[in-house]
Design a protein around this motif. Sequence first.
Motif, PDB file in Angstrom:
ATOM      1  N   LYS A 183       0.816  -1.215   0.000  1.00 32.84           N
ATOM      2  CA  LYS A 183       0.000   0.000   0.000  1.00 32.84           C
ATOM      3  C   LYS A 183       0.853   1.270   0.000  1.00 32.84           C
ATOM      4  CE  LYS A 183      -3.734  -2.384   0.053  1.00 32.84           C
ATOM      5  NZ  LYS A 183      -4.494  -2.543  -1.198  1.00 32.84           N
ATOM      6  N   ASP A 184       2.117   1.127   0.399  1.00 26.17           N
ATOM      7  CA  ASP A 184       3.013   2.282   0.374  1.00 26.17           C
ATOM      8  C   ASP A 184       3.265   2.783  -1.035  1.00 26.17           C
ATOM      9  OD1 ASP A 184       3.229   2.011   3.087  1.00 26.17           O
ATOM     10  OD2 ASP A 184       5.120   0.920   3.035  1.00 26.17           O
ATOM     11  N   THR A 185       2.925   1.974  -2.033  1.00 28.90           N
ATOM     12  CA  THR A 185       3.135   2.356  -3.429  1.00 28.90           C
ATOM     13  C   THR A 185       2.466   3.687  -3.743  1.00 28.90           C
ATOM     14  OG1 THR A 185       3.210   0.021  -4.076  1.00 28.90           O
ATOM     15  CG2 THR A 185       2.804   1.629  -5.823  1.00 28.90           C
ATOM     16  N   GLU A 186       1.293   3.920  -3.185  1.00 31.28           N
ATOM     17  CA  GLU A 186       0.551   5.147  -3.463  1.00 31.28           C
ATOM     18  C   GLU A 186       1.332   6.381  -3.031  1.00 31.28           C
ATOM     19  OE1 GLU A 186      -3.865   7.109  -2.607  1.00 31.28           O
ATOM     20  OE2 GLU A 186      -3.209   5.334  -1.491  1.00 31.28           O
ATOM     21  N   TYR A 187       1.910   6.335  -1.841  1.00 28.46           N
ATOM     22  CA  TYR A 187       2.633   7.494  -1.321  1.00 28.46           C
ATOM     23  C   TYR A 187       3.961   7.690  -2.052  1.00 28.46           C
ATOM     24  CZ  TYR A 187      -0.807   6.650   2.296  1.00 28.46           C
ATOM     25  OH  TYR A 187      -1.991   6.433   2.960  1.00 28.46           O
ATOM     26  N   LEU A 188       4.624   6.601  -2.369  1.00 30.60           N
ATOM     27  CA  LEU A 188       5.882   6.688  -3.101  1.00 30.60           C
ATOM     28  C   LEU A 188       5.649   7.233  -4.503  1.00 30.60           C
ATOM     29  CD1 LEU A 188       7.536   3.304  -2.038  1.00 30.60           C
ATOM     30  CD2 LEU A 188       8.198   5.598  -1.310  1.00 30.60           C
ATOM     31  N   TYR A 189       4.532   6.844  -5.103  1.00 26.93           N
ATOM     32  CA  TYR A 189       4.250   7.303  -6.462  1.00 26.93           C
ATOM     33  C   TYR A 189       3.897   8.789  -6.480  1.00 26.93           C
ATOM     34  CZ  TYR A 189       2.761   7.120 -11.326  1.00 26.93           C
ATOM     35  OH  TYR A 189       2.652   7.320 -12.678  1.00 26.93           O
ATOM     36  N   ASP A 190       3.260   9.279  -5.439  1.00 32.07           N
ATOM     37  CA  ASP A 190       2.966  10.715  -5.352  1.00 32.07           C
ATOM     38  C   ASP A 190       4.268  11.522  -5.324  1.00 32.07           C
ATOM     39  OD1 ASP A 190       0.224  10.566  -5.415  1.00 32.07           O
ATOM     40  OD2 ASP A 190       0.000  10.407  -3.246  1.00 32.07           O
ATOM     41  N   ILE A 191       5.252  11.014  -4.595  1.00 33.40           N
ATOM     42  CA  ILE A 191       6.556  11.689  -4.547  1.00 33.40           C
ATOM     43  C   ILE A 191       7.210  11.646  -5.923  1.00 33.40           C
ATOM     44  CG2 ILE A 191       8.873  11.597  -3.545  1.00 33.40           C
ATOM     45  CD1 ILE A 191       7.587  10.396  -1.021  1.00 33.40           C
ATOM     46  N   PHE A 192       7.091  10.487  -6.576  1.00 38.71           N
ATOM     47  CA  PHE A 192       7.661  10.344  -7.918  1.00 38.71           C
ATOM     48  C   PHE A 192       7.021  11.318  -8.896  1.00 38.71           C
ATOM     49  CE2 PHE A 192       7.135   8.472 -12.159  1.00 38.71           C
ATOM     50  CZ  PHE A 192       8.467   8.386 -12.552  1.00 38.71           C
ATOM     51  N   LEU A 193       5.701  11.503  -8.817  1.00 38.71           N
ATOM     52  CA  LEU A 193       5.003  12.417  -9.729  1.00 38.71           C
ATOM     53  C   LEU A 193       5.450  13.855  -9.522  1.00 38.71           C
ATOM     54  CD1 LEU A 193       1.353  10.984  -9.715  1.00 38.71           C
ATOM     55  CD2 LEU A 193       2.994  10.955 -11.613  1.00 38.71           C
ATOM     56  N   THR A 194       5.719  14.217  -8.275  1.00 37.71           N
ATOM     57  CA  THR A 194       6.228  15.562  -7.999  1.00 37.71           C
ATOM     58  C   THR A 194       7.588  15.757  -8.661  1.00 37.71           C
ATOM     59  OG1 THR A 194       5.070  15.622  -5.868  1.00 37.71           O
ATOM     60  CG2 THR A 194       6.883  17.181  -6.186  1.00 37.71           C
ATOM     61  N   LEU A 195       8.440  14.748  -8.513  1.00 34.10           N
ATOM     62  CA  LEU A 195       9.755  14.801  -9.161  1.00 34.10           C
ATOM     63  C   LEU A 195       9.608  14.847 -10.676  1.00 34.10           C
ATOM     64  CD1 LEU A 195      12.865  14.555  -9.065  1.00 34.10           C
ATOM     65  CD2 LEU A 195      12.568  12.067  -9.022  1.00 34.10           C
ATOM     66  N   LEU A 196       8.679  14.050 -11.210  1.00 33.36           N
ATOM     67  CA  LEU A 196       8.475  13.991 -12.654  1.00 33.36           C
ATOM     68  C   LEU A 196       8.061  15.347 -13.221  1.00 33.36           C
ATOM     69  CD1 LEU A 196       8.396  12.005 -15.093  1.00 33.36           C
ATOM     70  CD2 LEU A 196       5.951  11.740 -14.635  1.00 33.36           C
ATOM     71  N   THR A 197       7.284  16.089 -12.459  1.00 35.50           N
ATOM     72  CA  THR A 197       6.843  17.414 -12.893  1.00 35.50           C
ATOM     73  C   THR A 197       8.027  18.332 -13.157  1.00 35.50           C
ATOM     74  OG1 THR A 197       4.799  17.197 -11.615  1.00 35.50           O
ATOM     75  CG2 THR A 197       5.434  19.419 -12.289  1.00 35.50           C
ATOM     76  N   TYR A 198       9.044  18.224 -12.310  1.00 38.45           N
ATOM     77  CA  TYR A 198      10.187  19.125 -12.417  1.00 38.45           C
ATOM     78  C   TYR A 198      11.225  18.658 -13.436  1.00 38.45           C
ATOM     79  CZ  TYR A 198       8.378  21.523  -8.326  1.00 38.45           C
ATOM     80  OH  TYR A 198       7.573  22.232  -7.466  1.00 38.45           O
ATOM     81  N   VAL A 199      11.232  17.374 -13.773  1.00 35.00           N
ATOM     82  CA  VAL A 199      12.238  16.881 -14.725  1.00 35.00           C
ATOM     83  C   VAL A 199      11.661  16.690 -16.123  1.00 35.00           C
ATOM     84  CG1 VAL A 199      13.553  15.759 -12.902  1.00 35.00           C
ATOM     85  CG2 VAL A 199      11.837  14.436 -14.152  1.00 35.00           C
ATOM     86  N   SER A 200      10.411  17.111 -16.335  1.00 38.16           N
ATOM     87  CA  SER A 200       9.784  16.948 -17.645  1.00 38.16           C
ATOM     88  C   SER A 200       9.771  18.231 -18.462  1.00 38.16           C
ATOM     89  CB  SER A 200       8.344  16.421 -17.479  1.00 38.16           C
ATOM     90  OG  SER A 200       8.347  15.134 -16.904  1.00 38.16           O
ATOM     91  N   ALA A 201      10.464  19.256 -17.973  1.00 39.70           N
ATOM     92  CA  ALA A 201      10.568  20.537 -18.702  1.00 39.70           C
ATOM     93  C   ALA A 201       9.195  21.078 -19.081  1.00 39.70           C
ATOM     94  CB  ALA A 201      11.438  20.374 -19.951  1.00 39.70           C
ATOM     95  N   VAL A 202       8.282  21.067 -18.126  1.00 44.61           N
ATOM     96  CA  VAL A 202       6.939  21.572 -18.381  1.00 44.61           C
ATOM     97  C   VAL A 202       6.952  23.088 -18.531  1.00 44.61           C
ATOM     98  CG1 VAL A 202       4.612  21.821 -17.426  1.00 44.61           C
ATOM     99  CG2 VAL A 202       5.826  19.649 -17.196  1.00 44.61           C
ATOM    100  N   PHE A 203       7.712  23.773 -17.698  1.00 41.06           N
ATOM    101  CA  PHE A 203       7.680  25.236 -17.691  1.00 41.06           C
ATOM    102  C   PHE A 203       9.011  25.888 -18.047  1.00 41.06           C
ATOM    103  CE2 PHE A 203       8.082  23.481 -13.403  1.00 41.06           C
ATOM    104  CZ  PHE A 203       9.296  23.991 -12.991  1.00 41.06           C
ATOM    105  N   TYR A 204      10.049  25.100 -18.305  1.00 45.03           N
ATOM    106  CA  TYR A 204      11.336  25.676 -18.700  1.00 45.03           C
ATOM    107  C   TYR A 204      11.845  24.978 -19.966  1.00 45.03           C
ATOM    108  CZ  TYR A 204      13.111  21.488 -16.328  1.00 45.03           C
ATOM    109  OH  TYR A 204      13.340  20.190 -15.938  1.00 45.03           O
ATOM    110  N   ARG A 205      12.802  25.608 -20.629  1.00 47.80           N
ATOM    111  CA  ARG A 205      13.385  25.062 -21.851  1.00 47.80           C
ATOM    112  C   ARG A 205      14.650  24.284 -21.521  1.00 47.80           C
ATOM    113  NH1 ARG A 205      11.570  27.242 -26.628  1.00 47.80           N
ATOM    114  NH2 ARG A 205      13.523  26.645 -27.624  1.00 47.80           N
ATOM    115  N   ILE A 206      14.897  23.213 -22.240  1.00 43.65           N
ATOM    116  CA  ILE A 206      16.078  22.397 -21.934  1.00 43.65           C
ATOM    117  C   ILE A 206      17.349  22.961 -22.569  1.00 43.65           C
ATOM    118  CG2 ILE A 206      14.671  20.329 -21.708  1.00 43.65           C
ATOM    119  CD1 ILE A 206      15.842  19.397 -24.397  1.00 43.65           C
ATOM    120  N   ASP A 207      17.198  23.976 -23.443  1.00 45.14           N
ATOM    121  CA  ASP A 207      18.403  24.531 -24.067  1.00 45.14           C
ATOM    122  C   ASP A 207      19.221  25.379 -23.103  1.00 45.14           C
ATOM    123  OD1 ASP A 207      16.747  26.719 -23.901  1.00 45.14           O
ATOM    124  OD2 ASP A 207      16.463  26.938 -26.065  1.00 45.14           O
TER     125      ASP A 207
END
Length: 255
Positions: A165-189
């Motif tokens: 059941k801990d998967t749910e909480y670990l995945y929420d943390i992962f999604l937060t990290l994913l938001t910042y490493v997916s270049a949603v609001f910044y450019r990778i150049d």
Amino acid sequence: MIEKLKQNRFLFEELVKRDFKKKYKRTALGMMWSMLSPMLNLLVMALVFTRFFGRDTPHYIIYLFSGNIVLSYYRESTKSGMVALTNNANIFSKINVPKYLFLFSKNVSSLINFGLTLIIYMVFVLIDGISLHPRFLMLLIPIICLAVMSIGIGMILSSLFIFFKDTEYLYDIFLTLLTYVSAVFYRIDIFPDNARRLFLLNPVFVYINYFRTIVIDGMIPGLAYHGLCFLYAALFFGIGCWFYIHYNKKFIYYV
């Protein structure tokens, strides 16, 4: 799998209807939230990030919107897929039906919401001065690949969630990290070349960048990039199927 889907077509259709209706139950605006929610998220992100990242970025609102809708669809489809088995345990524990039907129904519901969001996305594209072009049909490729990958990841998560059941909480943390490493609001150049290549290890970024390349840059990605899109979809779907085949008979003892 296709044959079983045909045999259980009525159940599958009812599951999709139930999931879709349940999401908007007792809401005043109903399906309108599928369109309003991404717009409100876009407004907040635009107010926060335009001043810092949008000054030198052409069509920054569309740049931001592209990342937002892809990431939102991925988040919704995988999180709903994670609880697909546990939420329907009272059904498959009594009736012998393919368990992946519950996961597929969640993903179809998420895909419908994504389709509604795309309508708003295209309206913003026109408002921002970008003309609709036949190449936009190529967006079906990242959408299909993302849907297949999300089903695979949903299979993995739903399997793990039954046992841990801990998967749910670990995945929420992962999604937060994913938001910042997916270049949603910044450019990778802004990063050096070696660091830019690392972004390609993130499948969500790969699909986000496909949207931006088609819509903003007016170009179609190369064959190698298409191969990467298909690779991620096939890889995660294959792993997800393995999880379901390997642990299928054990699910009933843990729900």
